[in-house]
Design a protein around this motif. Sequence first.
Motif, PDB file in Angstrom:
ATOM      1  N   ASP A  36       2.723  -6.000  -5.801  1.00 27.39           N
ATOM      2  CA  ASP A  36       1.348  -5.815  -6.479  1.00 27.39           C
ATOM      3  C   ASP A  36       0.268  -5.440  -5.693  1.00 27.39           C
ATOM      4  O   ASP A  36      -0.709  -5.042  -6.172  1.00 27.39           O
ATOM      5  N   ARG A  39      -0.252  -1.293  -4.891  1.00 27.66           N
ATOM      6  CA  ARG A  39      -0.573  -0.698  -5.922  1.00 27.66           C
ATOM      7  C   ARG A  39      -1.411   0.669  -5.436  1.00 27.66           C
ATOM      8  O   ARG A  39      -1.248   2.043  -5.702  1.00 27.66           O
ATOM      9  N   GLU A  43      -0.213   4.510  -5.266  1.00 26.56           N
ATOM     10  CA  GLU A  43      -1.002   5.847  -6.070  1.00 26.56           C
ATOM     11  C   GLU A  43      -0.993   6.964  -5.136  1.00 26.56           C
ATOM     12  O   GLU A  43      -1.316   7.945  -5.394  1.00 26.56           O
TER      13      GLU A  43
END
Length: 285
Positions: A36, A39, A43
């Motif tokens: 998490d 991220r 991306e």
Amino acid sequence: MIAVTGATGHLGRLVIDQLLRKVPATQVVAVVRSPDKARDLAERGVQVRQGDYEKPATLDAAFQGIDSLLLISSNEVGKRLRQHEAAIAAAKKAGVQHITYTSLLHADTSGLSLAPEHLATEKALRASGIPFTLLRNGWYLENYTENLGSALQHGVLLGAAKEGRIAAAARADFAAAAVAVLTTPGQEGKVYELAGDSPFTMAELAAEVSRQSGKPVAYNDLPQDQYEETLRGFGLPGPVAQMLASADAGIARGELDDRSGELRRLIGRATTPLAQAVSVGLKGA
């Protein structure tokens, strides 16, 4: 495929950023404990895989298909060797072809309390049979410049380093060294002693902070045991206070001084000057 462990840490993020300037994102794998937190890397096209030093099974999966691995040393002093051995075993099981490890400056001769775990990891790498490269990193400039607020408030920097010189460099410099090794063939078996171009004393650091801030800041040198007790008084855990005080004693002995210029040659430019790091630190103070 190149994998970077600890990819959401300070050094790991800098390595990923610089890697992406040289290789496609599809060739970069970020191995992280908490996906998490990565991220933003996903991306950018980086493949994010969970890999926890404390959970070897996750490392088995994370290292699948990896050709070259940057093993950034764990920050859990006292647990490092066991964690690193798990990573090395997983890398061998997965068929990793090359490991680059971030060790400690002059680990084989250093008297710093951090040295034994690094040296034992180096021995584990040699025993594994996997081709490897050692990046023996010196101190980060950010160790001194990221928390200048207290020095400005109280007008003093504390330590036990006496007149010992510290050949520190910025994290970005050490990241550039890692990227150079990861993207340049023929690195197997090499050992790099990496340190900044212009070693400084704590008194010189204090003088630079004072010069740039316009506020008087002095260096107060304490006996090692008194410095350790002072750090404990600030709320630092005992082992951390002991490690920092021991490191300063090592600095006083010249353990973190180095004039080899290997870092400068490896990255093809001068290392970050102390004045520049202080300037950045003062902006965040």
